[in-house]
Design a protein around this motif. Sequence first.
Motif, mmCIF file in Angstrom:
data_model
loop_
_atom_site.group_PDB
_atom_site.id
_atom_site.type_symbol
_atom_site.label_atom_id
_atom_site.label_comp_id
_atom_site.label_asym_id
_atom_site.label_seq_id
_atom_site.Cartn_x
_atom_site.Cartn_y
_atom_site.Cartn_z
ATOM 1 N N HIS A 57 -39.244 0.910 127.516
ATOM 2 C CA HIS A 57 -40.268 -0.532 127.843
ATOM 3 C C HIS A 57 -41.233 0.188 126.469
ATOM 4 N N HIS A 59 -42.591 -0.330 122.651
ATOM 5 C CA HIS A 59 -43.439 -1.716 121.454
ATOM 6 C C HIS A 59 -43.665 -0.590 120.537
ATOM 7 N N HIS A 210 -41.190 -10.219 129.016
ATOM 8 C CA HIS A 210 -42.645 -10.199 129.611
ATOM 9 C C HIS A 210 -42.415 -11.282 130.670
ATOM 10 N N HIS A 242 -43.141 -5.632 133.738
ATOM 11 C CA HIS A 242 -44.149 -5.995 134.444
ATOM 12 C C HIS A 242 -43.922 -6.512 136.110
ATOM 13 N N ASP A 297 -44.692 1.368 126.805
ATOM 14 C CA ASP A 297 -45.568 -0.615 126.860
ATOM 15 C C ASP A 297 -45.882 0.528 125.513
HETATM 16 ZN ZN LIG Z 1 -44.442 -4.848 127.023
#
Ligand SMILES: [Zn+2]
Length: 397
Positions: A57, A59, A210, A242, A297
Amino acid sequence: MAIQVIQNVRFADGRRGSIVIDDGTIIATGESIPPERTMTVIDAGDRLALPGFVDAHAHMDKSLLGLDWYANEGGWTLQDMVDRERRYRVDKQIDFATQIRRVGRRMIATGTTATRTFIDIDTDIGLNAFHGALEAREALATGLSMQIVAFPQSGMLVRPGTVELMEESLRSGADVVGGLDPSSMDRDPKGHLDTIFGMAERYDKDVDIHLHEPGDLGAFSIELIAERTRALGMRGRVVISHAFSLGGVTDPYLGQLIDLLLENDIAIMSHGPSGGRPAPPVKRLHDAGVRLCAGNDGIRDTWGPLNMPDMLLRAFLITYRNNFRRDDEIAIALAMCMEGGAEVIGLGHYGLVAGSPADLVIVGGQNPLEAMVERPDRWLVMKRGVVVAREGDCLVA
Ligand SMILES: [Zn+2]
């Protein structure tokens, strides 16, 4: 390619021995080295060998790594953060391909050999970040496998045109359909989930949602996600990322939600969130049999400056957040960053076993727990038998 042997390694279970690699695939591990063809020998000097880490996960497009320090002075609602980021990226004309390559090279340097990265798609940046991700994926391919999630960070139904852009990305290289807080972002849980599951069905893609929604609201979203997973026969193809709500409901309700996750084989991604936010109870989920993975993340972005692309640090943070102390508990956090992630994002053969790609990390430490606590520079990282990082430096251009 000649046979390669990495000798003098420690394995996670304490055994010592060698790893034999032929043409990028592990063909044997253990004490004896087959006396075969020309061999390239690497002496690991009694260091630990681990399979390549999986950041399930990320970004990568959001990261400001290598750019000027971002002074974060904004508001703290989810909408504030989303709007601020969108404005900043347009103002600064962020070059997505460059940023994704920067993050990717740091991932490789710390031993991550596969990632699933969310890539923002919205009506301001359009497919710019997505195209940057495609370019970076190709540039990084020798060191990093990259799955791309088409991610409607700024909302989907509230921003007409977003769905069409997501569909275009799914036709041209995106691997997974992303969703986001169906009730609180789009304020239309049924519409949001029907749309993303519809896309997943049309393009035969997995789903990764998410879900920051708290307590009973998030739990309601989990129920709706499970309903659609069942209806479309998508068992095993859905991840909820999450899932803070799993840490914010009553115990009997948590039990019901766990049953729903198990029935539909829905996996949970937890990154061990900071602060007072409720978080999924990792051990409880693990013990029940829910598949788990982890990721870093956002990494040094407008949302926050702390995260780094290092899955040993991530395992440490999950350990910290869950108050793990026993070795068997900490092993759960480590597994989320290795085989758990590989399994959830569907990497196939994985691990230091014959038949798996030679994706591996050699690092100092008596065992994986000590490596996680000490986090020394990764001595060597290999992807499909090619050395892609040495002493903490990425060798992929
Ligand atoms: Zn995320």
